[in-house]
Design a protein around this motif. Sequence first.
Motif, PDB file in Angstrom:
ATOM      1  N   THR A 236      36.985 106.381 -15.690  1.00 56.95           N
ATOM      2  CA  THR A 236      36.314 106.097 -14.299  1.00 56.95           C
ATOM      3  C   THR A 236      34.870 106.310 -14.765  1.00 56.95           C
ATOM      4  O   THR A 236      34.475 107.176 -15.669  1.00 56.95           O
ATOM      5  CB  THR A 236      36.878 106.911 -13.068  1.00 56.95           C
ATOM      6  OG1 THR A 236      35.802 106.678 -12.071  1.00 56.95           O
ATOM      7  CG2 THR A 236      36.820 108.437 -13.451  1.00 56.95           C
ATOM      8  N   LEU A 242      35.954 111.830  -8.891  1.00 59.10           N
ATOM      9  CA  LEU A 242      37.257 111.449  -8.614  1.00 59.10           C
ATOM     10  C   LEU A 242      38.035 112.719  -8.590  1.00 59.10           C
ATOM     11  O   LEU A 242      39.003 113.046  -7.933  1.00 59.10           O
ATOM     12  CB  LEU A 242      37.763 110.402  -9.751  1.00 59.10           C
ATOM     13  CG  LEU A 242      39.102 110.137  -9.480  1.00 59.10           C
ATOM     14  CD1 LEU A 242      39.313 109.427  -8.010  1.00 59.10           C
ATOM     15  CD2 LEU A 242      39.475 109.087 -10.667  1.00 59.10           C
ATOM     16  N   LYS A 245      37.949 114.473  -5.446  1.00 63.71           N
ATOM     17  CA  LYS A 245      38.642 113.977  -4.469  1.00 63.71           C
ATOM     18  C   LYS A 245      40.111 113.798  -4.510  1.00 63.71           C
ATOM     19  O   LYS A 245      40.766 113.959  -3.398  1.00 63.71           O
ATOM     20  CB  LYS A 245      38.238 112.348  -4.670  1.00 63.71           C
ATOM     21  CG  LYS A 245      38.628 111.357  -3.264  1.00 63.71           C
ATOM     22  CD  LYS A 245      38.150 110.010  -3.485  1.00 63.71           C
ATOM     23  CE  LYS A 245      36.578 109.821  -3.531  1.00 63.71           C
ATOM     24  NZ  LYS A 245      36.083 110.153  -2.233  1.00 63.71           N
ATOM     25  N   GLU A 281      43.943 104.488  -4.517  1.00 63.17           N
ATOM     26  CA  GLU A 281      43.302 103.600  -3.578  1.00 63.17           C
ATOM     27  C   GLU A 281      43.307 104.228  -2.260  1.00 63.17           C
ATOM     28  O   GLU A 281      42.293 104.292  -1.447  1.00 63.17           O
ATOM     29  CB  GLU A 281      43.833 102.318  -3.792  1.00 63.17           C
ATOM     30  CG  GLU A 281      42.952 101.071  -3.056  1.00 63.17           C
ATOM     31  CD  GLU A 281      43.492  99.683  -3.250  1.00 63.17           C
ATOM     32  OE1 GLU A 281      42.873  98.885  -2.415  1.00 63.17           O
ATOM     33  OE2 GLU A 281      44.200  99.751  -4.202  1.00 63.17           O
ATOM     34  N   GLY A 284      40.835 106.703  -1.469  1.00 57.69           N
ATOM     35  CA  GLY A 284      39.341 106.271  -1.571  1.00 57.69           C
ATOM     36  C   GLY A 284      38.708 106.257  -3.120  1.00 57.69           C
ATOM     37  O   GLY A 284      37.512 106.418  -3.210  1.00 57.69           O
ATOM     38  N   LYS A 286      37.295 105.139  -6.330  1.00 54.71           N
ATOM     39  CA  LYS A 286      36.300 103.997  -6.672  1.00 54.71           C
ATOM     40  C   LYS A 286      36.066 104.076  -8.018  1.00 54.71           C
ATOM     41  O   LYS A 286      36.003 105.079  -8.581  1.00 54.71           O
ATOM     42  CB  LYS A 286      35.062 103.799  -5.507  1.00 54.71           C
ATOM     43  CG  LYS A 286      35.614 103.663  -4.172  1.00 54.71           C
ATOM     44  CD  LYS A 286      34.239 103.796  -3.417  1.00 54.71           C
ATOM     45  CE  LYS A 286      34.542 103.667  -1.947  1.00 54.71           C
ATOM     46  NZ  LYS A 286      33.321 103.537  -1.255  1.00 54.71           N
ATOM     47  N   ASN A 287      35.666 102.815  -8.278  1.00 55.17           N
ATOM     48  CA  ASN A 287      35.079 102.729  -9.948  1.00 55.17           C
ATOM     49  C   ASN A 287      36.286 103.163 -10.915  1.00 55.17           C
ATOM     50  O   ASN A 287      36.031 103.657 -11.937  1.00 55.17           O
ATOM     51  CB  ASN A 287      33.712 103.384 -10.161  1.00 55.17           C
ATOM     52  CG  ASN A 287      32.712 103.078  -9.195  1.00 55.17           C
ATOM     53  OD1 ASN A 287      32.526 101.692  -8.862  1.00 55.17           O
ATOM     54  ND2 ASN A 287      31.877 103.880  -8.484  1.00 55.17           N
TER      55      ASN A 287
END
Length: 311
Positions: A236, A242, A245, A281, A284, A286-287
């Motif tokens: 990522t 990430l 998260k 996903e 949330g 991303k990238n």
Amino acid sequence: MSGNAIEVKNLTKKFGKFVSVDSINFSVKQGEIFGFLGANGAGKSTTIRMLCGILEPTSGDAFVAGYSVKTEPDSIKRNIGYMSQRFSLYDDLSIEENIEFFGGVYGLEGKKLIERKDWVLESAQLTGKETTLTGLLPGGIKQRLALGVAVIHQPPIVFLDEPTSGVDPISRRSFWELIHILSGEGCTVVVTTHYLEEAEYCGNIILMDAGKIVAEGTSSALKAQYIQHPVFEIETDSPVELMEKIEKAPFTVEISLFGNKMHLAAQDTFSTVSEIGSALEKFGAKNILRIDRIVPTLEDVFIALVDKKGK
């Protein structure tokens, strides 16, 4: 010694109140390549120095080539080879002078010294360069010369303390090829390293942390025992974000950073890339550039063990 090259019994080393090596026990079979793994400060080098008869243990004992580290350290020194992480060579001597000096230290002379000098030069790929100053050699070649010098007297056991530190990956691979040649000739090789990927070259492995042995076994056995969940490698643009998260997510068992990638050990119900991708996903994420299910590494094992120890 029951056929073992080394037997360690409750070996302990304290420096004042600090316990560097904490009552460890293990054995090394004759002719095997044995790895000591762990972060800097784990106690690997202190253990090696005790086994070489350089450092006296605070308590416990170990038998190396049949000799006690407590009562017969001089006998041990005559029956081992030792290569430190600083290569153990004199930079201001030529290649030939280094070889002849260490050969003399180990009692070689005459025809035997000439034979072994030729072997060292060949194994280090330095034949014809005998008059070159050792300090001018590239790190990888200097490393092979140091190993050759350490075993010039053909000892039954050789200790290599962080021998590949600061050496490029290609030179490390070449160095390990030489180690396997020595092992194939019956020499017992004990290696300390903080490059956990190098442990794949070892027959048996000890993982050390804070002076204690936290795991022992073959590479495959350690992975099977300590990593029992699916492991995914995630690449990522924002790995730290990430990780923060998803580290508390219900699908996360263990997570660790590897540069701009991370290794995620997931709950067993998330066994495919698509399943873990959907779960990320929903949280949330991303990238994400790539997700692959991978075979766990020894670094995954070590991180999992140290993380559990700290909890």
